[in-house]
Design a protein around this motif. Structure first.
Motif, PDB file in Angstrom:
ATOM      1  N   ARG A  78       0.828  -1.209   0.000  1.00  0.00           N
ATOM      2  CA  ARG A  78       0.000   0.000   0.000  1.00  0.00           C
ATOM      3  C   ARG A  78       0.861   1.257   0.000  1.00  0.00           C
ATOM      4  O   ARG A  78       1.971   1.265   0.529  1.00  0.00           O
ATOM      5  CB  ARG A  78      -0.927   0.004   1.223  1.00  0.00           C
ATOM      6  N   THR A  79       0.322   2.311  -0.595  1.00  0.00           N
ATOM      7  CA  THR A  79       1.018   3.588  -0.613  1.00  0.00           C
ATOM      8  C   THR A  79       0.527   4.466   0.516  1.00  0.00           C
ATOM      9  O   THR A  79      -0.473   4.172   1.176  1.00  0.00           O
ATOM     10  CB  THR A  79       0.782   4.303  -1.955  1.00  0.00           C
ATOM     11  N   ARG A  80       1.205   5.563   0.737  1.00  0.00           N
ATOM     12  CA  ARG A  80       0.881   6.467   1.844  1.00  0.00           C
ATOM     13  C   ARG A  80      -0.529   7.027   1.722  1.00  0.00           C
ATOM     14  O   ARG A  80      -1.146   6.994   0.662  1.00  0.00           O
ATOM     15  CB  ARG A  80       1.890   7.616   1.888  1.00  0.00           C
ATOM     16  N   ILE A  81      -1.028   7.585   2.808  1.00  0.00           N
ATOM     17  CA  ILE A  81      -2.324   8.248   2.799  1.00  0.00           C
ATOM     18  C   ILE A  81      -2.326   9.355   1.745  1.00  0.00           C
ATOM     19  O   ILE A  81      -1.386  10.160   1.666  1.00  0.00           O
ATOM     20  CB  ILE A  81      -2.651   8.810   4.199  1.00  0.00           C
ATOM     21  N   GLN A  82      -3.359   9.387   0.934  1.00  0.00           N
ATOM     22  CA  GLN A  82      -3.436  10.369  -0.139  1.00  0.00           C
ATOM     23  C   GLN A  82      -4.177  11.626   0.326  1.00  0.00           C
ATOM     24  O   GLN A  82      -5.219  12.014  -0.198  1.00  0.00           O
ATOM     25  CB  GLN A  82      -4.123   9.754  -1.352  1.00  0.00           C
ATOM     26  N   SER A  83      -3.622  12.250   1.339  1.00  0.00           N
ATOM     27  CA  SER A  83      -4.145  13.515   1.861  1.00  0.00           C
ATOM     28  C   SER A  83      -3.325  14.657   1.273  1.00  0.00           C
ATOM     29  O   SER A  83      -2.221  14.437   0.762  1.00  0.00           O
ATOM     30  CB  SER A  83      -4.049  13.523   3.386  1.00  0.00           C
ATOM     31  N   PRO A  84      -3.827  15.890   1.348  1.00  0.00           N
ATOM     32  CA  PRO A  84      -3.087  17.009   0.760  1.00  0.00           C
ATOM     33  C   PRO A  84      -1.660  17.155   1.278  1.00  0.00           C
ATOM     34  O   PRO A  84      -0.767  17.536   0.514  1.00  0.00           O
ATOM     35  CB  PRO A  84      -3.948  18.224   1.136  1.00  0.00           C
ATOM     36  N   THR A  85      -1.427  16.866   2.569  1.00  0.00           N
ATOM     37  CA  THR A  85      -0.077  17.002   3.111  1.00  0.00           C
ATOM     38  C   THR A  85       0.480  15.661   3.583  1.00  0.00           C
ATOM     39  O   THR A  85       1.338  15.615   4.461  1.00  0.00           O
ATOM     40  CB  THR A  85      -0.049  18.014   4.279  1.00  0.00           C
ATOM     41  N   GLY A  86      -0.002  14.576   2.978  1.00  0.00           N
ATOM     42  CA  GLY A  86       0.446  13.249   3.395  1.00  0.00           C
ATOM     43  C   GLY A  86       1.931  13.022   3.216  1.00  0.00           C
ATOM     44  O   GLY A  86       2.541  12.223   3.937  1.00  0.00           O
ATOM     45  N   ALA A  87       2.540  13.720   2.275  1.00  0.00           N
ATOM     46  CA  ALA A  87       3.969  13.548   2.030  1.00  0.00           C
ATOM     47  C   ALA A  87       4.816  14.041   3.199  1.00  0.00           C
ATOM     48  O   ALA A  87       5.980  13.636   3.344  1.00  0.00           O
ATOM     49  CB  ALA A  87       4.376  14.275   0.748  1.00  0.00           C
ATOM     50  N   THR A 181      -7.363   9.924  -6.847  1.00  0.00           N
ATOM     51  CA  THR A 181      -8.622  10.452  -7.340  1.00  0.00           C
ATOM     52  C   THR A 181      -9.800  10.131  -6.414  1.00  0.00           C
ATOM     53  O   THR A 181     -10.902  10.604  -6.636  1.00  0.00           O
ATOM     54  CB  THR A 181      -8.938   9.871  -8.732  1.00  0.00           C
ATOM     55  N   ALA A 182      -9.577   9.314  -5.398  1.00  0.00           N
ATOM     56  CA  ALA A 182     -10.670   8.936  -4.496  1.00  0.00           C
ATOM     57  C   ALA A 182     -10.879  10.014  -3.439  1.00  0.00           C
ATOM     58  O   ALA A 182      -9.976  10.781  -3.116  1.00  0.00           O
ATOM     59  CB  ALA A 182     -10.370   7.599  -3.830  1.00  0.00           C
ATOM     60  N   ASP A 183     -12.076  10.056  -2.884  1.00  0.00           N
ATOM     61  CA  ASP A 183     -12.389  11.031  -1.855  1.00  0.00           C
ATOM     62  C   ASP A 183     -12.018  10.455  -0.499  1.00  0.00           C
ATOM     63  O   ASP A 183     -12.753   9.662   0.073  1.00  0.00           O
ATOM     64  CB  ASP A 183     -13.876  11.373  -1.910  1.00  0.00           C
ATOM     65  N   THR A 184     -10.864  10.860   0.033  1.00  0.00           N
ATOM     66  CA  THR A 184     -10.440  10.401   1.355  1.00  0.00           C
ATOM     67  C   THR A 184     -10.940  11.334   2.457  1.00  0.00           C
ATOM     68  O   THR A 184     -10.720  11.075   3.631  1.00  0.00           O
ATOM     69  CB  THR A 184      -8.907  10.323   1.444  1.00  0.00           C
ATOM     70  N   ARG A 185     -11.592  12.415   2.085  1.00  0.00           N
ATOM     71  CA  ARG A 185     -12.007  13.423   3.055  1.00  0.00           C
ATOM     72  C   ARG A 185     -13.344  13.061   3.692  1.00  0.00           C
ATOM     73  O   ARG A 185     -14.258  12.589   3.028  1.00  0.00           O
ATOM     74  CB  ARG A 185     -12.132  14.783   2.362  1.00  0.00           C
TER      75      ARG A 185
END
Length: 262
Positions: A78-87, A181-185
């Motif tokens: 799995r890749t990191r959380i795809q949030s705006p500041t997940g990096a 592209t998914a809605d994680t919010r």
């Protein structure tokens, strides 16, 4: 009728994506982004329960600098959380690692054997000038036998009198969407619990066993005036299969219920 139904869906999507005013936190605020970890954010972690009392102190949330739960034995590819500041990192309850120390099959021999529970607790927030308030955050969650809660306190954390369960729809061994592209919010209206209160705390609580819950970009926002939701969608196909010559005689009806939850 089908065109009308499509237009209705478009209106719902437009209305539900209105911009909301940020009341607390923000894109460059470590209280929201967790950049720099717990110390920089002002959030704290609280151990609530452990199946082995001696390991209770280990039952805590941690800062994941890479936005993953990769220390766990069952994180996979799995890749990191795809949030705006997940990096720049996210907060994590890593039930997987806590139970098995990152070794597949090593059940119950980790720092805190499951089932267990721990909370990520906000600093005190003054909501006395907020007539309405909702919480917005991004998440990545994988379930086994676990539950997730948002809890609120209006007395600085002495008592927790507001509680919302979430992610009930995530089946065992399934996870929330995490594609770019998914809605994680997620957004939840907390007005009935904390609006107008000066001494508020909010916490995210994980209970149970496996796998992980990642949280990032937490803000408090105004509740949108229009937050339209479509329920009870219905259509009536006349037949599963039929001759082409008769298809034009079919009558398809579409219906649904639109409500404003804003």
């Amino acid at each position: 009728m089908q065109k009308i139904f499509t237009v209705l869906l478009a209106i719902l999507a437009f209305s539900s994506n209105q911009a909301q005013t940020i009341l607390w936190g923000g894109a460059n605020d470590p209280k929201s982004t967790f950049t720099g970890g717990l110390a920089a954010s002002g959030w704290t972690t609280e151990a609530i329960s452990s199946s082995i009392p001696d390991s209770l102190a280990n039952t805590i949330w941690e800062f994941s600098a890479n936005g993953t739960a990769s220390k766990g034995a069952y994180w996979g590819t799995r890749t990191r959380i795809q949030s705006p500041t997940g990096a720049t990192g996210a907060m994590l309850f890593n039930s997987d690692y806590l139970d098995n120390r990152g070794v597949a099959g090593n059940f119950g021999n980790g720092p805190s054997a499951a089932p267990h529970s721990g909370a990520l607790v906000s600093p005190i927030i003054d909501c006395s000038t907020f007539p309405t308030v909702a919480i917005s955050f991004h998440q990545f969650y994988r379930a086994f036998q676990s539950t997730c809660y948002i809890e609120t306190s209006s007395d600085g954390g002495t008592t927790w009198d507001g509680k919302i369960q979430l992610n009930q729809e995530i089946a065992a061994n399934s996870q929330t969407p995490n594609a770019v592209t998914a809605d994680t919010r997620k957004i939840f209206n907390l007005s009935s619990f904390i609006a107008g209160k000066p001494n508020v705390k909010i916490r995210f609580t994980f209970e149970g066993e496996y796998y992980f819950w990642l949280i990032d970009d937490v803000t408090l926002i105004t509740v949108p005036e229009n937050d339209l939701k479509l329920t009870s969608a219905f259509y009536t196909p006349f037949a599963y299969a039929q001759p082409k010559s008769q298809i034009c005689g079919d009558l398809f009806s579409f219906s649904g219920t639109a409500s404003n939850i804003g």
